[in-house]
Design a protein around this motif. Sequence first.
Motif, PDB file in Angstrom:
ATOM      1  N   HIS A  78       0.835  -1.212   0.000  1.00 28.24           N
ATOM      2  CA  HIS A  78       0.000   0.000   0.000  1.00 28.24           C
ATOM      3  C   HIS A  78       0.872   1.266   0.000  1.00 28.24           C
ATOM      4  O   HIS A  78       0.369   2.382   0.068  1.00 28.24           O
ATOM      5  CB  HIS A  78      -0.936  -0.006   1.217  1.00 28.24           C
ATOM      6  N   THR A  79       2.180   1.066  -0.059  1.00 31.60           N
ATOM      7  CA  THR A  79       3.155   2.155  -0.002  1.00 31.60           C
ATOM      8  C   THR A  79       4.144   2.016  -1.158  1.00 31.60           C
ATOM      9  O   THR A  79       4.117   1.047  -1.904  1.00 31.60           O
ATOM     10  CB  THR A  79       3.947   2.066   1.313  1.00 31.60           C
ATOM     11  N   TYR A  80       5.019   2.992  -1.274  1.00 28.37           N
ATOM     12  CA  TYR A  80       6.145   2.886  -2.202  1.00 28.37           C
ATOM     13  C   TYR A  80       7.233   2.047  -1.544  1.00 28.37           C
ATOM     14  O   TYR A  80       7.370   2.036  -0.314  1.00 28.37           O
ATOM     15  CB  TYR A  80       6.741   4.265  -2.502  1.00 28.37           C
ATOM     16  N   ILE A  81       8.033   1.368  -2.361  1.00 28.70           N
ATOM     17  CA  ILE A  81       9.250   0.723  -1.870  1.00 28.70           C
ATOM     18  C   ILE A  81      10.380   1.064  -2.837  1.00 28.70           C
ATOM     19  O   ILE A  81      10.261   0.891  -4.052  1.00 28.70           O
ATOM     20  CB  ILE A  81       9.102  -0.812  -1.682  1.00 28.70           C
ATOM     21  N   LEU A  82      11.448   1.605  -2.274  1.00 30.65           N
ATOM     22  CA  LEU A  82      12.653   1.936  -3.034  1.00 30.65           C
ATOM     23  C   LEU A  82      13.705   0.898  -2.679  1.00 30.65           C
ATOM     24  O   LEU A  82      13.995   0.680  -1.500  1.00 30.65           O
ATOM     25  CB  LEU A  82      13.156   3.330  -2.660  1.00 30.65           C
ATOM     26  N   VAL A  83      14.265   0.251  -3.690  1.00 28.52           N
ATOM     27  CA  VAL A  83      15.289  -0.770  -3.500  1.00 28.52           C
ATOM     28  C   VAL A  83      16.555  -0.297  -4.212  1.00 28.52           C
ATOM     29  O   VAL A  83      16.513   0.050  -5.392  1.00 28.52           O
ATOM     30  CB  VAL A  83      14.831  -2.128  -4.084  1.00 28.52           C
ATOM     31  N   VAL A  84      17.675  -0.277  -3.497  1.00 22.41           N
ATOM     32  CA  VAL A  84      18.972   0.081  -4.063  1.00 22.41           C
ATOM     33  C   VAL A  84      19.881  -1.124  -3.849  1.00 22.41           C
ATOM     34  O   VAL A  84      20.181  -1.490  -2.716  1.00 22.41           O
ATOM     35  CB  VAL A  84      19.572   1.333  -3.393  1.00 22.41           C
ATOM     36  N   THR A  85      20.304  -1.750  -4.939  1.00 23.26           N
ATOM     37  CA  THR A  85      21.097  -2.981  -4.844  1.00 23.26           C
ATOM     38  C   THR A  85      22.577  -2.673  -4.622  1.00 23.26           C
ATOM     39  O   THR A  85      23.074  -1.625  -5.041  1.00 23.26           O
ATOM     40  CB  THR A  85      20.962  -3.827  -6.108  1.00 23.26           C
ATOM     41  N   THR A  86      23.256  -3.613  -3.982  1.00 23.03           N
ATOM     42  CA  THR A  86      24.716  -3.544  -3.886  1.00 23.03           C
ATOM     43  C   THR A  86      25.347  -4.756  -4.569  1.00 23.03           C
ATOM     44  O   THR A  86      26.568  -4.876  -4.608  1.00 23.03           O
ATOM     45  CB  THR A  86      25.183  -3.435  -2.419  1.00 23.03           C
ATOM     46  N   THR A  87      24.502  -5.645  -5.089  1.00 27.04           N
ATOM     47  CA  THR A  87      24.929  -6.793  -5.895  1.00 27.04           C
ATOM     48  C   THR A  87      24.032  -6.840  -7.134  1.00 27.04           C
ATOM     49  O   THR A  87      22.965  -6.212  -7.143  1.00 27.04           O
ATOM     50  CB  THR A  87      24.777  -8.114  -5.114  1.00 27.04           C
ATOM     51  N   PRO A  88      24.411  -7.563  -8.173  1.00 26.90           N
ATOM     52  CA  PRO A  88      23.506  -7.725  -9.308  1.00 26.90           C
ATOM     53  C   PRO A  88      22.184  -8.358  -8.839  1.00 26.90           C
ATOM     54  O   PRO A  88      22.164  -9.138  -7.881  1.00 26.90           O
ATOM     55  CB  PRO A  88      24.263  -8.677 -10.241  1.00 26.90           C
ATOM     56  N   ALA A  89      21.101  -8.014  -9.513  1.00 32.90           N
ATOM     57  CA  ALA A  89      19.786  -8.506  -9.107  1.00 32.90           C
ATOM     58  C   ALA A  89      18.858  -8.543 -10.306  1.00 32.90           C
ATOM     59  O   ALA A  89      19.109  -7.905 -11.324  1.00 32.90           O
ATOM     60  CB  ALA A  89      19.200  -7.596  -8.034  1.00 32.90           C
ATOM     61  N   PHE A  90      17.764  -9.299 -10.159  1.00 29.64           N
ATOM     62  CA  PHE A  90      16.702  -9.243 -11.159  1.00 29.64           C
ATOM     63  C   PHE A  90      15.504  -8.540 -10.538  1.00 29.64           C
ATOM     64  O   PHE A  90      15.288  -8.601  -9.327  1.00 29.64           O
ATOM     65  CB  PHE A  90      16.318 -10.640 -11.670  1.00 29.64           C
ATOM     66  N   PHE A  91      14.741  -7.854 -11.381  1.00 24.16           N
ATOM     67  CA  PHE A  91      13.508  -7.179 -10.972  1.00 24.16           C
ATOM     68  C   PHE A  91      12.429  -7.482 -12.004  1.00 24.16           C
ATOM     69  O   PHE A  91      12.711  -7.542 -13.194  1.00 24.16           O
ATOM     70  CB  PHE A  91      13.701  -5.663 -10.891  1.00 24.16           C
ATOM     71  N   PHE A  92      11.217  -7.661 -11.541  1.00 31.81           N
ATOM     72  CA  PHE A  92      10.062  -7.851 -12.416  1.00 31.81           C
ATOM     73  C   PHE A  92       9.530  -6.461 -12.749  1.00 31.81           C
ATOM     74  O   PHE A  92       9.026  -5.752 -11.887  1.00 31.81           O
ATOM     75  CB  PHE A  92       8.993  -8.680 -11.706  1.00 31.81           C
ATOM     76  N   ILE A  93       9.663  -6.089 -14.027  1.00 32.37           N
ATOM     77  CA  ILE A  93       9.239  -4.758 -14.487  1.00 32.37           C
ATOM     78  C   ILE A  93       8.591  -4.909 -15.848  1.00 32.37           C
ATOM     79  O   ILE A  93       9.141  -5.565 -16.735  1.00 32.37           O
ATOM     80  CB  ILE A  93      10.439  -3.797 -14.583  1.00 32.37           C
ATOM     81  N   GLY A  94       7.431  -4.317 -16.022  1.00 34.28           N
ATOM     82  CA  GLY A  94       6.763  -4.346 -17.317  1.00 34.28           C
ATOM     83  C   GLY A  94       6.418  -5.742 -17.791  1.00 34.28           C
ATOM     84  O   GLY A  94       6.444  -6.019 -18.984  1.00 34.28           O
ATOM     85  N   GLY A  95       6.131  -6.646 -16.845  1.00 33.41           N
ATOM     86  CA  GLY A  95       5.714  -7.987 -17.215  1.00 33.41           C
ATOM     87  C   GLY A  95       6.836  -8.978 -17.458  1.00 33.41           C
ATOM     88  O   GLY A  95       6.581 -10.098 -17.884  1.00 33.41           O
ATOM     89  N   GLU A  96       8.090  -8.574 -17.192  1.00 31.08           N
ATOM     90  CA  GLU A  96       9.194  -9.513 -17.395  1.00 31.08           C
ATOM     91  C   GLU A  96      10.284  -9.312 -16.344  1.00 31.08           C
ATOM     92  O   GLU A  96      10.408  -8.246 -15.755  1.00 31.08           O
ATOM     93  CB  GLU A  96       9.779  -9.388 -18.795  1.00 31.08           C
ATOM     94  N   GLU A  97      11.064 -10.375 -16.116  1.00 33.64           N
ATOM     95  CA  GLU A  97      12.195 -10.303 -15.204  1.00 33.64           C
ATOM     96  C   GLU A  97      13.406  -9.778 -15.963  1.00 33.64           C
ATOM     97  O   GLU A  97      13.803 -10.348 -16.973  1.00 33.64           O
ATOM     98  CB  GLU A  97      12.505 -11.671 -14.608  1.00 33.64           C
ATOM     99  N   LEU A  98      13.971  -8.685 -15.459  1.00 34.48           N
ATOM    100  CA  LEU A  98      15.127  -8.058 -16.090  1.00 34.48           C
ATOM    101  C   LEU A  98      16.288  -8.051 -15.114  1.00 34.48           C
ATOM    102  O   LEU A  98      16.094  -7.808 -13.920  1.00 34.48           O
ATOM    103  CB  LEU A  98      14.793  -6.617 -16.494  1.00 34.48           C
ATOM    104  N   GLU A  99      17.502  -8.297 -15.586  1.00 33.77           N
ATOM    105  CA  GLU A  99      18.684  -8.273 -14.736  1.00 33.77           C
ATOM    106  C   GLU A  99      19.298  -6.876 -14.742  1.00 33.77           C
ATOM    107  O   GLU A  99      19.362  -6.215 -15.775  1.00 33.77           O
ATOM    108  CB  GLU A  99      19.701  -9.303 -15.202  1.00 33.77           C
ATOM    109  N   PHE A 100      19.751  -6.450 -13.559  1.00 28.04           N
ATOM    110  CA  PHE A 100      20.358  -5.139 -13.372  1.00 28.04           C
ATOM    111  C   PHE A 100      21.698  -5.308 -12.666  1.00 28.04           C
ATOM    112  O   PHE A 100      21.866  -6.209 -11.843  1.00 28.04           O
ATOM    113  CB  PHE A 100      19.452  -4.234 -12.525  1.00 28.04           C
TER     114      PHE A 100
END
Length: 78
Positions: free
Chosen positions: A26-48
């Motif tokens: 019900h809130t915003y969540i801001l995530v800042v990685t310090t290692t490589p990670a995947f995120f689900f964005i726009g209907g797909e899992e993307l690596e960052f």
Amino acid sequence: MNLIESIGYDATHPGNFRYDIPEGLHTYILVVTTTPAFFFIGGEELEFPAHSAILYPPGEKILYGACEENYANHWMIF
């Protein structure tokens, strides 16, 4: 006005870490990685790469996790 609900700093997890909240928060969540990670964005899992920042708005599907042996991040829910 935005109010900070909770914060995590240098959170570390094993390589099988996945944070999955299909209905979002019900809130915003801001995530800042310090290692490589995947995120689900726009209907797909993307690596960052490490040191990426992702902001999930309220009600958005949240799914992210490790791409390597471990996962670490900083996060803020507001």
